[in-house]
Design an enzyme around this catalytic site. Structure first.
Site, PDB file in Angstrom:
ATOM      1  N   CYS A 178     -19.310  55.212 -66.806  1.00 21.90           N
ATOM      2  CA  CYS A 178     -20.457  56.124 -66.884  1.00 21.90           C
ATOM      3  C   CYS A 178     -21.779  55.451 -66.528  1.00 21.90           C
ATOM      4  O   CYS A 178     -22.692  56.106 -66.028  1.00 21.90           O
ATOM      5  CB  CYS A 178     -20.546  56.732 -68.277  1.00 21.90           C
ATOM      6  SG  CYS A 178     -19.107  57.728 -68.721  1.00 21.90           S
TER       7      CYS A 178
ATOM      8  N   HIS B 112     -27.496  60.121 -67.682  1.00 22.02           N
ATOM      9  CA  HIS B 112     -26.095  60.335 -67.311  1.00 22.02           C
ATOM     10  C   HIS B 112     -25.620  61.631 -67.956  1.00 22.02           C
ATOM     11  O   HIS B 112     -25.871  61.885 -69.134  1.00 22.02           O
ATOM     12  CB  HIS B 112     -25.242  59.156 -67.784  1.00 22.02           C
ATOM     13  CG  HIS B 112     -23.782  59.470 -67.846  1.00 22.02           C
ATOM     14  ND1 HIS B 112     -23.083  59.959 -66.764  1.00 22.02           N
ATOM     15  CD2 HIS B 112     -22.885  59.390 -68.865  1.00 22.02           C
ATOM     16  CE1 HIS B 112     -21.818  60.150 -67.110  1.00 22.02           C
ATOM     17  NE2 HIS B 112     -21.683  59.823 -68.379  1.00 22.02           N
TER      18      HIS B 112
ATOM     19  N   ASN C 228     -18.949  66.236 -66.421  1.00 17.90           N
ATOM     20  CA  ASN C 228     -19.263  64.807 -66.419  1.00 17.90           C
ATOM     21  C   ASN C 228     -18.569  64.166 -65.219  1.00 17.90           C
ATOM     22  O   ASN C 228     -17.349  64.078 -65.186  1.00 17.90           O
ATOM     23  CB  ASN C 228     -18.778  64.188 -67.729  1.00 17.90           C
ATOM     24  CG  ASN C 228     -19.042  62.692 -67.822  1.00 17.90           C
ATOM     25  OD1 ASN C 228     -19.355  62.034 -66.834  1.00 17.90           O
ATOM     26  ND2 ASN C 228     -18.901  62.136 -69.016  1.00 17.90           N
TER      27      ASN C 228
END
Length: 335
Positions: free
Chosen positions: A114, A262, A292
């Site tokens: 991530c 993020h 995501n």
């Protein structure tokens, strides 16, 4: 010493839209449950055989190169961030070099999940600051859909992730007050297994073990996430690393023009927004549309924000990420 600035941005997402209602046909879930916990309404999944992590990265890169006003052979180096490479090895960096038909420049792969794009930007920034390179292609690309458990067993993770890619060109900047002002990276490996995919891996379960056991209940090759633990750590580390970057540059929260977090979970972004007292115009979120996309989430969101004129010359832009590892980081940019 030089600075580096982002001279071109681009992103690509597959055309195949997968809604929460679509997923409810595969597992015991529903639109309200997913939106309440993640903020996600839909995500994109590749059509198998049409896109890979590399091809999505290439498509995003072509847009970024054109917008930067350079030719492909002006690129001196490639940094590719992903947790979902086409192959176990080699990594996708060299595949991009091949597919874009770029001269034999170096290609580096970053496996920081991530926070991968933030780490990749930091690496590229150092190369440019040192004077070694002038134009660096940085890509974040992920193909999650091919490795998720689309049954009720895997719903806690599988409803979250989507596929896509984003790219940026980092270019040498002579003005020390413009471009990337600083980058800040951290890790806390004691929590590595709280968000992980353990197999295949030499240290635990390798391909031969998986094939030998042929166990339909083996979930070691599906991603695992301790959701509440990750959330609690994320909100703390996000805030810390954003403040670290601001203090390094003698700036304050009120100086932020655009925060691009993020896109892990809309609830995390909203928590940070409330904590810092930022308006909706100061934070860009698109997780509701794409899910995501891990290393791709920041470059996709950054590109969209720029395309929508939400980022203008002179703005202070902050990138921040937290994820598997645990790893986290921030990038402070004077646009």
């Amino acid at each position: 010493m030089y600075n580096s600035r982002i001279s071109g941005l681009g992103f690509y997402v597959p055309e195949n839209v997968v809604t929460n209602d679509d997923l409810s046909k595969l597992m015991d879930t529903n639109d309200a449950w997913i939106q309440e916990r993640t903020g996600i309404k839909e995500r994109r999944h590749v059509v198998r055989g049409k896109d890979t992590t590399t091809t999505m990265g290439v498509k995003a890169a072509k847009i970024a190169i054109k917008r930067a006003g350079i030719k492909k052979d002006d690129i001196d180096f490639i940094v590719f961030a992903t947790l979902s490479p086409d192959y176990y090895f080699p990594g996708p960096g060299v595949l991009v070099q091949r597919d874009l038909d770029i001269k034999t420049v170096g290609a580096l792969d970053v496996r920081n999940q991530c926070s991968g794009f933030v780490y990749a930007i930091s690496v590229a920034d150092q190369y440019i600051k040192s004077g070694m390179y002038k134009n660096i292609l940085v890509i974040g690309s992920e193909l999650h859909s091919g490795g998720l458990d689309f049954t009720t067993r895997g719903r806690g993770v599988s409803v979250i992730f989507g596929d896509g890619a984003g790219a940026a060109i980092l270019t040498r900047e002579e003005d020390p007050k413009k471009g990337i002002l600083s980058t800040h990276l951290h890790s806390e490996g004691q929590h590595a297994e709280e968000l992980s995919l353990l197999a295949p891996g030499i240290g635990h379960r390798w391909v031969s073990d998986i094939l030998k056991d042929n166990d339909p209940d083996d979930v070691s090759y599906y991603p695992y996430m301790n959701g509440q633990f990750v959330f609690k750590n994320a909100v703390v580390r996000f805030a810390e690393v954003i403040m670290e970057g601001l203090k390094k540059n003698k700036l304050e929260v009120k100086d932020i023009d655009m925060l691009i977090p993020h896109q892990a979970n809309l609830r995390i972004s909203q928590f940070i927004q409330r904590k810092f007292g930022l308006s909706d115009d100061q934070v860009y979120n698109n997780i509701m549309n794409y899910g995501n996309t891990t290393a791709a989430s920041i470059p996709i969101a950054l590109t969209e924000a720029w395309e929508q004129d939400k980022i203008k010359e002179g703005d202070l832009v902050v990138l921040a990420a937290f994820g598997s590892g645990f790893t986290w980081g921030s990038v402070i940019i004077r646009w």
